[in-house]
Write a protein that holds these residues in place. Sequence first.
Motif: not given
Length: 361
Positions: A210-220
């Motif tokens: 999940h990308m937020v403000c250019g930052c990648a957040n791995v949710i799975k």
Amino acid sequence: IAIRPKTTTFPNSKGHNYLRFVSIMPSVVYLITGGARSGKSGHAQRLCEQLSPRPIYLATSKVHDEDFAKRIQKHQQDRGDHWTTVEEPMYPSKHLESFKGKVVLVDCLTLWLTNFMMEEGLFSISNDKDSENMNSPSDSAAVQDASERALAKLQEEFDKLTEPWNCTFVFVTNELGSGTHGPSQATRKFVDAQGWLNQYVAKRAQVVIHMVCGCANVIKEEKDSRRAGGLDVPTPQQKREATMLDHYLSKRSVAMDKKGYFLVKVDREKLVIRVSFHSCIVNDKGEFFDLDGNRLSCCNGKSPDPLKVWECRTAKEATMKILEDWEPAKDLLSVGHAGYLGREVQKAEDALYNGWKFQQD
């Protein structure tokens, strides 16, 4: 290795059974989602370029106006000439032969869904934009039917596209449900269908970001297949004995290949495994030669520079580049030397990603 498809029986909506063939090893799927200008396309592009030097860009969009055409042109310029672009708004599975063994960026699911919705006439059923009313009850039912047909057809095409075992797909999609309430039933049904589609792909994907403000957040994340789960693991004593065995085997007498040898190092700054091949072809005068018989210049009594250097991120990448892609390997390496190289680069990979000290045997 021949991979046989296994047959699975699924019940349909009427209770009848039908057969569907599912590959034992389907495609690898990554899903990258986010809002507008969240950086999802750029992150997906960088991921594909890390996985392959020649990725494929699968464009699902249709050019509707001049502004959109300029955006497409800018994306093409950003990607560079090492990308291959395939334009297919509806049925990309017909290009499967060219996708096999490749990394394919599908950009994006939202536009792909839009094309199926337009094909089913969702946006032309009613021109009423009021949030509470449709022209007639039949319009409301028609919108529902159209959205369901479009979603079902797209899911079927997605299954067909990701069935081959030797493809890697990176899908980009949009998080639409986090915004404002849609002004019409057709819009709301589209947002619903996008949400259902995202869930469908995410369930199939090994990794979801999940990308937020250019930052990648791995949710799975992909589960570590090396974990044995509830199976028995070696005891500390058995581990010590195995380590002692390795130390003993490392001291055995090994015949060197007459033409050359490999040096394996870990570069922690670049996060790569560096493998170099050095010639040991020497004449009576102590002069070094390459594999083609050309004399190599040596400096101050030192050995000449390596004939070939590889920088790889994993042991599998290293052995593929050396043992499969490097033409001299087939005539140069013995089975024993190839096995040795495989063990050493695997040790190097473990050391690189676990912070361990690496020492080549």
